[in-house]
Each structure stands twice: as structure tokens, then as C-alpha cells.
Motif scaffolding. Structure first.
Motif, PDB file in Angstrom:
ATOM      1  N   CYS A  96      31.375 120.571 -58.473  1.00  0.00           N
ATOM      2  CA  CYS A  96      32.404 121.402 -58.660  1.00  0.00           C
ATOM      3  C   CYS A  96      32.644 122.225 -59.801  1.00  0.00           C
ATOM      4  O   CYS A  96      32.738 123.487 -59.564  1.00  0.00           O
ATOM      5  CB  CYS A  96      33.692 120.367 -58.411  1.00  0.00           C
ATOM      6  SG  CYS A  96      35.354 121.689 -58.273  1.00  0.00           S
ATOM      7  N   ARG A 120      25.935 126.235 -57.445  1.00  0.00           N
ATOM      8  CA  ARG A 120      27.156 126.359 -57.928  1.00  0.00           C
ATOM      9  C   ARG A 120      27.266 126.280 -59.478  1.00  0.00           C
ATOM     10  O   ARG A 120      26.745 125.422 -60.091  1.00  0.00           O
ATOM     11  CB  ARG A 120      28.067 125.256 -57.225  1.00  0.00           C
ATOM     12  CG  ARG A 120      28.283 125.214 -55.887  1.00  0.00           C
ATOM     13  CD  ARG A 120      29.143 123.844 -55.569  1.00  0.00           C
ATOM     14  NE  ARG A 120      30.315 123.919 -56.433  1.00  0.00           N
ATOM     15  CZ  ARG A 120      31.361 124.286 -55.931  1.00  0.00           C
ATOM     16  NH1 ARG A 120      31.764 124.982 -54.794  1.00  0.00           N
ATOM     17  NH2 ARG A 120      32.383 124.322 -56.780  1.00  0.00           N
ATOM     18  N   LYS A 125      38.186 126.883 -63.195  1.00  0.00           N
ATOM     19  CA  LYS A 125      38.759 126.119 -61.799  1.00  0.00           C
ATOM     20  C   LYS A 125      39.955 126.326 -61.734  1.00  0.00           C
ATOM     21  O   LYS A 125      41.002 126.093 -62.769  1.00  0.00           O
ATOM     22  CB  LYS A 125      38.546 124.531 -62.094  1.00  0.00           C
ATOM     23  CG  LYS A 125      37.139 124.189 -62.315  1.00  0.00           C
ATOM     24  CD  LYS A 125      36.414 124.555 -61.399  1.00  0.00           C
ATOM     25  CE  LYS A 125      36.506 124.224 -59.883  1.00  0.00           C
ATOM     26  NZ  LYS A 125      35.779 124.769 -58.824  1.00  0.00           N
ATOM     27  N   HIS A 265      35.333 120.722 -49.858  1.00  0.00           N
ATOM     28  CA  HIS A 265      36.631 120.794 -49.995  1.00  0.00           C
ATOM     29  C   HIS A 265      37.596 120.731 -48.595  1.00  0.00           C
ATOM     30  O   HIS A 265      38.700 120.463 -48.635  1.00  0.00           O
ATOM     31  CB  HIS A 265      37.090 122.475 -50.675  1.00  0.00           C
ATOM     32  CG  HIS A 265      36.766 122.423 -51.927  1.00  0.00           C
ATOM     33  ND1 HIS A 265      35.230 122.904 -52.343  1.00  0.00           N
ATOM     34  CD2 HIS A 265      37.092 122.220 -53.045  1.00  0.00           C
ATOM     35  CE1 HIS A 265      34.973 122.990 -53.754  1.00  0.00           C
ATOM     36  NE2 HIS A 265      36.104 122.473 -54.036  1.00  0.00           N
ATOM     37  N   GLU A 291      29.155 120.685 -52.812  1.00  0.00           N
ATOM     38  CA  GLU A 291      29.311 120.057 -54.047  1.00  0.00           C
ATOM     39  C   GLU A 291      28.317 118.750 -54.202  1.00  0.00           C
ATOM     40  O   GLU A 291      28.412 117.942 -53.152  1.00  0.00           O
ATOM     41  CB  GLU A 291      30.863 119.601 -54.415  1.00  0.00           C
ATOM     42  CG  GLU A 291      31.774 120.815 -54.503  1.00  0.00           C
ATOM     43  CD  GLU A 291      32.915 120.345 -55.002  1.00  0.00           C
ATOM     44  OE1 GLU A 291      33.553 121.420 -55.486  1.00  0.00           O
ATOM     45  OE2 GLU A 291      33.504 119.299 -54.601  1.00  0.00           O
ATOM     46  N   ASP A 302      36.741 116.572 -58.597  1.00  0.00           N
ATOM     47  CA  ASP A 302      35.893 116.672 -57.015  1.00  0.00           C
ATOM     48  C   ASP A 302      35.040 115.628 -56.924  1.00  0.00           C
ATOM     49  O   ASP A 302      34.112 115.865 -56.004  1.00  0.00           O
ATOM     50  CB  ASP A 302      35.965 117.946 -56.477  1.00  0.00           C
ATOM     51  CG  ASP A 302      37.096 118.751 -56.172  1.00  0.00           C
ATOM     52  OD1 ASP A 302      38.147 118.236 -56.066  1.00  0.00           O
ATOM     53  OD2 ASP A 302      37.034 119.926 -55.909  1.00  0.00           O
ATOM     54  N   GLN A 305      34.351 113.844 -53.524  1.00  0.00           N
ATOM     55  CA  GLN A 305      33.608 114.601 -52.539  1.00  0.00           C
ATOM     56  C   GLN A 305      32.461 115.213 -52.559  1.00  0.00           C
ATOM     57  O   GLN A 305      31.806 115.893 -52.064  1.00  0.00           O
ATOM     58  CB  GLN A 305      34.733 115.833 -52.047  1.00  0.00           C
ATOM     59  CG  GLN A 305      34.882 117.118 -53.169  1.00  0.00           C
ATOM     60  CD  GLN A 305      35.967 117.709 -52.905  1.00  0.00           C
ATOM     61  OE1 GLN A 305      36.954 117.269 -52.331  1.00  0.00           O
ATOM     62  NE2 GLN A 305      35.776 118.935 -53.398  1.00  0.00           N
TER      63      GLN A 305
HETATM   64 MN    MN Z   1      35.679 121.470 -56.121  1.00  0.00          MN
END
Ligand code: MN
Ligand code: PEP
Length: 325
Positions: A96, A120, A125, A265, A291, A302, A305
Motif C-alpha cells: 500500500c 505501487r 497516503k 481496497h 497490494e 492495509d 488486504q
Molecule cells: Mn491501501
């Protein structure tokens, strides 16, 4: 442009509409009139003025009148820095946020080996809570530049403020506009002017039209390479991801732009994210923004996830073209 009249509208309403649209071709339809404007992009300015005319009930614009650039026909996929031109889906993967340097670099190398086409590389953030981890900020620029050099992969980085755009664009290959900023029109303009490719996420609960209009901002202000990304809404019940795959297909059809899916997400759970990733690709997504890291359990943001590199490799392996021997 379709103009609908109220039931009690007299001929003077039509006359006033005609006067407000010099050069337009007007034809009567059931409850109103249809207008073809000499300059379709003027529709957005004219519609509210027409709605002021007594006897006009409503004015509706087609997608093409509202977003002439986003809806223009033709192949809009691009081959650099992300290869949407070839048939394989495009995989953008990484944690993330950039956090620990060693873990980020090791993950970047492992993700490349697992099939990632881009990283990424988020330094800032946008968090719902001001107490949550806000990203490593500018010191992370050195880390992502190192990752780019090490892997040769392009960097996808979110800009959350107009003041960040220039400095990020100097190092990053794709500027990401996040869901919270889809409606930040000054940021859209600035990102468009940067000359970098832009990845525009759908804002939470944003309609197809709102999403298209944000794409229109980017195109109008100079973005030449644009991809979209469906990331779902934030109202999902736990365990019920809400990636809107119908919307993803619709925006792809109307705009011709490449459209990615972000299963992370939308799911907030790594097992669901993996399943959703496959579902989105089967539904026609041009790729994933996902992610993934070597050690999701260490993530400050995060982690739940974030899939492991192994899982990412399995997903990518299902869809990547196998080299011919
Ligand atoms: Mn994220
Ligand atoms: C992200 O992809 O890092 C992100 C913040 O997602 P979103 O803008 O969709 O919430």
C-alpha cells in the motif's frame, strides 16, 4: 442535447430556447426538442442557461456532449510506460505504501520476478484518520528511485496535493489520482499538465458520469496517456466486496480508455482480494492495481488486504501470456 418542456409551456418557450442557441439545429421530439450545437463542447455552459427559461423542465446532455474528449472514438490504449497495447493484462503491484526500505526493495524485485509490470510506490497516503500512518513522504523518493533502478519497472505514485506533482513527476512514471481526489479538479489539472501518464481511480460512490468528467479534466488539460481504475465503494459490508464490474465495463466501452481494477481496497481482505482480482480480469479489466508484498504482516497500512508475492504470482500466472518456445 435534449430539452424537455413542462406540460404548460407555450410556443414562447421554444422561441426563447431557439434564441439562446444561435446556429443550433433544433428538432421537435415528444415532450421537447433536440438540439445539435455547432460547438458540442459549449453544451455544458449553455445547459444551465436553458434551464432558467420558463417552460423548460430539464436539459440533458449525452456522454459525448458532456465529455467530448473522454468519449472520442479511437484506440486510446498506450504502450509506454505501461504496455496496454499488447494483449496481456497490466499488473501494478506493491505494498500500500513505501515503508521499510529493505522490505520495499526486496518486494519490488520479487514482484518483478512474479510478473509485475510496474510498482505501487506511494509516499503520501490519504488516510481517513489524521492519527493513522500518513506515508513516509519525501524521504521515500530516494527509495522508490532505487527500486526503479534495481528492477527497471515504472513507478506508480499517488499525488495528494498540487504542490507534490512536479517533484513526483520528476521521478515517477505514472501519477495516481486516488479515490478521495477524483473530484479534486485543481489536482487533476496539475497532474494533466505534468506530462506524465495518469491513473485515475473512481471516487467512492462516484457515478459513471462523474468519473468520465474527471477523465475529461485530465484530457482537456493535457494528459495524453490516461488509464482508469475501479476501486469499489466504501460502504461494503465486511466480506461483501463491491468492485463495480458493470461500471468498469461500461466506462471502458464509452471511453475506450484502459481500465484497471483495484481488488485490494474493494475487499479489505487478502483472500477476497485474490478472488476478486481473478473475477475482475475475467470480467474484462485491462489489469490490476494490487497490494502485494513479501511480508504483509509488517505493513503499517492495509496489511490485511495485501497479498503475498506467492499469491500475486499465482494470479498473474493465470493471465500472463506464456512465452512461446
Ligand atoms: Mn491501501
Ligand atoms: C491506493 O491505491 O493507495 C489508495 C489510497 O486507494 P484509494 O484512493 O482507492 O482509496
Amino acid at each position: 442535447m435534449k430539452i424537455t418542456f413542462t406540460k404548460d409551456a407555450g410556443p414562447e418557450a421554444l422561441a426563447r430556447v431557439r434564441a439562446a442557441l444561435p446556429g443550433a439545429r433544433l428538432s421537435r421530439v415528444a415532450a421537447g426538442a433536440e438540439a445539435r450545437l455547432p460547438r458540442p463542447s459549449a453544451a455544458g455552459l449553455l445547459a444551465p442557461l436553458l434551464e432558467n427559461i420558463p417552460g423548460v423542465a430539464s436539459v440533458s446532455l449525452s456522454d459525448a456532449e458532456l465529455c467530448p474528449l473522454a468519449c472520442a472514438r479511437g484506440d486510446k490504449s498506450f504502450s509506454s510506460p505501461l504496455d496496454f497495447k499488447s494483449k496481456k493484462p497490466v499488473f501494478i503491484a506493491g505494498p500500500c505504501a513505501v515503508e521499510d526500505e529493505e522490505l520495499y526493495l526486496a518486494s519490488a524485485l520479487a514482484l518483478k520476478a512474479a510478473g509485475a509490470h510496474a510498482l505501487r510506490a506511494a509516499l503520501f497516503k490519504p488516510r481517513s484518520s489524521p492519527y493513522a500512518f500518513q506515508g513516509v513522504g519525501w524521504p521515500g523518493l530516494r527509495i522508490i528511485a532505487k527500486a526503479k533502478k534495481l528492477t527497471g519497472l515504472p513507478l506508480v505514485t499517488e499525488a495528494v496535493d498540487t504542490r507534490q506533482v512536479g517533484r513526483l513527476a520528476a521521478v515517477c512514471d505514472v501519477l495516481q489520482i486516488g479515490a478521495r481526489n477524483m473530484r479534486n479538479y485543481e489536482l487533476l489539472k496539475e497532474a494533466a499538465r505534468s506530462g506524465r501518464a495518469v491513473l485515475l481511480k473512481r471516487g467512492m460512490r462516484a457515478t459513471l458520469r462523474e468519473w468520465l468528467l474527471s477523465a475529461e479534466y485530465l484530457l482537456k488539460y493535457g494528459a495524453r496517456r490516461l488509464a482508469l481504475c475501479e476501486r469499489g465503494d466504501s460502504l461494503s459490508l465486511p466480506g461483501h466486496p463491491v468492485l463495480d464490474l458493470d461500471l468498469l465495463r461500461a466506462v471502458k466501452k464509452i471511453s475506450g480508455l484502459p481500465v484497471l481494477a483495484d481488488p485490494s481496497h474493494a475487499s479489505r481482505d487478502r483472500q477476497l482480494a485474490a478472488a476478486l482480482a481473478v473475477k475482475a480480469l475475467r470480467a474484462g479489466a485491462d489489469g490490476l492495481l494490487m497490494e502485494a508484498s513479501l511480508d504483509p504482516l509488517r505493513a503499517k497500512v492495509d496489511g490485511r488486504q495485501t497479498v503475498t508475492v506467492e499469491t500475486f504470482k499465482t494470479i498473474a500466472g493465470k493471465f500472463l501470456c506464456k512465452p512461446r518456445i
